[in-house]
Design a protein around this motif. Sequence first.
Motif, PDB file in Angstrom:
ATOM      1  N   MET A   1       0.822  -1.199   0.000  1.00 32.71           N
ATOM      2  CA  MET A   1       0.000   0.000   0.000  1.00 32.71           C
ATOM      3  C   MET A   1       0.868   1.266   0.000  1.00 32.71           C
ATOM      4  N   LEU A   2       0.514   2.221  -0.862  1.00 31.27           N
ATOM      5  CA  LEU A   2       1.255   3.467  -0.961  1.00 31.27           C
ATOM      6  C   LEU A   2       0.493   4.563  -0.247  1.00 31.27           C
TER       7      LEU A   2
ATOM      8  N   LEU B   1      -2.051  10.973   6.517  1.00 30.29           N
ATOM      9  CA  LEU B   1      -1.578  10.034   5.523  1.00 30.29           C
ATOM     10  C   LEU B   1      -2.767   9.687   4.635  1.00 30.29           C
ATOM     11  N   THR B   2      -2.532   9.656   3.338  1.00 31.63           N
ATOM     12  CA  THR B   2      -3.609   9.344   2.410  1.00 31.63           C
ATOM     13  C   THR B   2      -3.272   8.080   1.625  1.00 31.63           C
ATOM     14  N   ASP B   3      -4.314   7.314   1.347  1.00 29.83           N
ATOM     15  CA  ASP B   3      -4.180   6.121   0.526  1.00 29.83           C
ATOM     16  C   ASP B   3      -4.248   6.550  -0.935  1.00 29.83           C
TER      17      ASP B   3
ATOM     18  N   VAL C   1      -7.582   9.097  -0.210  1.00 35.01           N
ATOM     19  CA  VAL C   1      -8.479   9.064   0.945  1.00 35.01           C
ATOM     20  C   VAL C   1      -7.651   9.167   2.219  1.00 35.01           C
ATOM     21  N   ILE C   2      -8.068  10.035   3.143  1.00 35.62           N
ATOM     22  CA  ILE C   2      -7.358  10.188   4.411  1.00 35.62           C
ATOM     23  C   ILE C   2      -7.553   8.935   5.249  1.00 35.62           C
TER      24      ILE C   2
ATOM     25  N   ALA D   1      -5.623   9.422  15.063  1.00 36.37           N
ATOM     26  CA  ALA D   1      -6.566   8.381  14.656  1.00 36.37           C
ATOM     27  C   ALA D   1      -6.134   7.736  13.349  1.00 36.37           C
ATOM     28  N   THR D   2      -6.439   6.455  13.231  1.00 35.43           N
ATOM     29  CA  THR D   2      -6.191   5.705  12.004  1.00 35.43           C
ATOM     30  C   THR D   2      -7.427   4.874  11.687  1.00 35.43           C
ATOM     31  N   ALA D   3      -7.878   4.948  10.455  1.00 35.89           N
ATOM     32  CA  ALA D   3      -9.031   4.151  10.037  1.00 35.89           C
ATOM     33  C   ALA D   3      -8.719   2.669  10.204  1.00 35.89           C
ATOM     34  N   LEU D   4      -9.728   1.889  10.550  1.00 35.12           N
ATOM     35  CA  LEU D   4      -9.542   0.487  10.921  1.00 35.12           C
ATOM     36  C   LEU D   4      -8.729  -0.331   9.912  1.00 35.12           C
ATOM     37  N   PRO D   5      -8.980  -0.235   8.601  1.00 35.33           N
ATOM     38  CA  PRO D   5      -8.221  -1.075   7.661  1.00 35.33           C
ATOM     39  C   PRO D   5      -6.730  -0.759   7.595  1.00 35.33           C
TER      40      PRO D   5
END
Length: 328
Positions: A2-3, A49-51, A63-64, A91-95
């Motif tokens: 993942m980048l 950080l964004t995906d 996406v943040i 905070a960090t999104a679950l995935p």
Amino acid sequence: MMLMDFRQLRQEEKRNSLPLYEEAFPEDKGAYAAYYYKWKCRDNEIFVLTDCERTDLRGQKGVICSMLHLNPYHMWISTDSMILHYIVAVATALPYRRRGCMRRLMMEAFSWMYNRKEPFTYLMPANTSYYEPFGFRVIYEQKPVFFPKNTDEANSWAIEHFDVVTLRDEAYVQFLDAEPEPDSVSECTETDNGFYSESMEPEKSDSGSNDWKPQIMCRIIYLPRLLECLRADRPEMLYLRVHDALIGDNTGLYCWTVNQKHSHVTKVPSITGGDSISGSISFPGNIKENYLEIEIEELARQLFGVSPLHPVLSHIQILSRICINEEV
């Protein structure tokens, strides 16, 4: 693989982080989140950080997936006032968890504050174990404190009574006055004697335990600036060899000249052994009596009155009177 890209959000982009804020802090969803983004995001910094491989609802890439907010406060530190940054909304999104997002954002924040020569940063942990690996240590447990309602009087009183304290201004008071349903978050209550009380309502940690207390953890950022805020009971010339595992520029040997009125710090070249904390050093005469090797986390604990002072530091006037009662 993942980048993920690091970004410091522009003012007009800050609301793009609101969905993650409400996902990570569902108890704040709605009125409080709107209040926070209206008032605190006027002058704070948001690191994200964004995906790069995903698109948001507007079709834009990135996406943040993780964020960290740095909220500025005007602080009094023993002898001087300055702007420091309070770390909140980590905070960090679950995935995306367990991928080093928090570490990367924390290191970016440390670098940003180090370049501003901020002596330390602080945060309120839901779980202290999350932040100890980043060099944070508990220095204060929040408790009710009564301040004069007049801003100028409050600041004068605070400087007289505390070594470390948040100073008041018009924006600070407006933020408190605008807070929705203050009984569920930090509460500002007027009294009949011309003072107001700030208190915190304890909450459970996200791990479900009931032992969470409203604590403040501190992390030294730019060591020389912190030392220069301090004073000593008598003239001292101290040599501190400090090791910082995360902020490498803090690691090294410092000559600290301090007395009752002045404090000056110089980082000096290592004589032998490099800047390793285990390296040896040769001193002329009896200067070795004023030499101390110490990890930066333990130095913070001693300077903020959590641990007893090492004999080398025994005449330093520490920062033991602390009042940091802000929640965000």
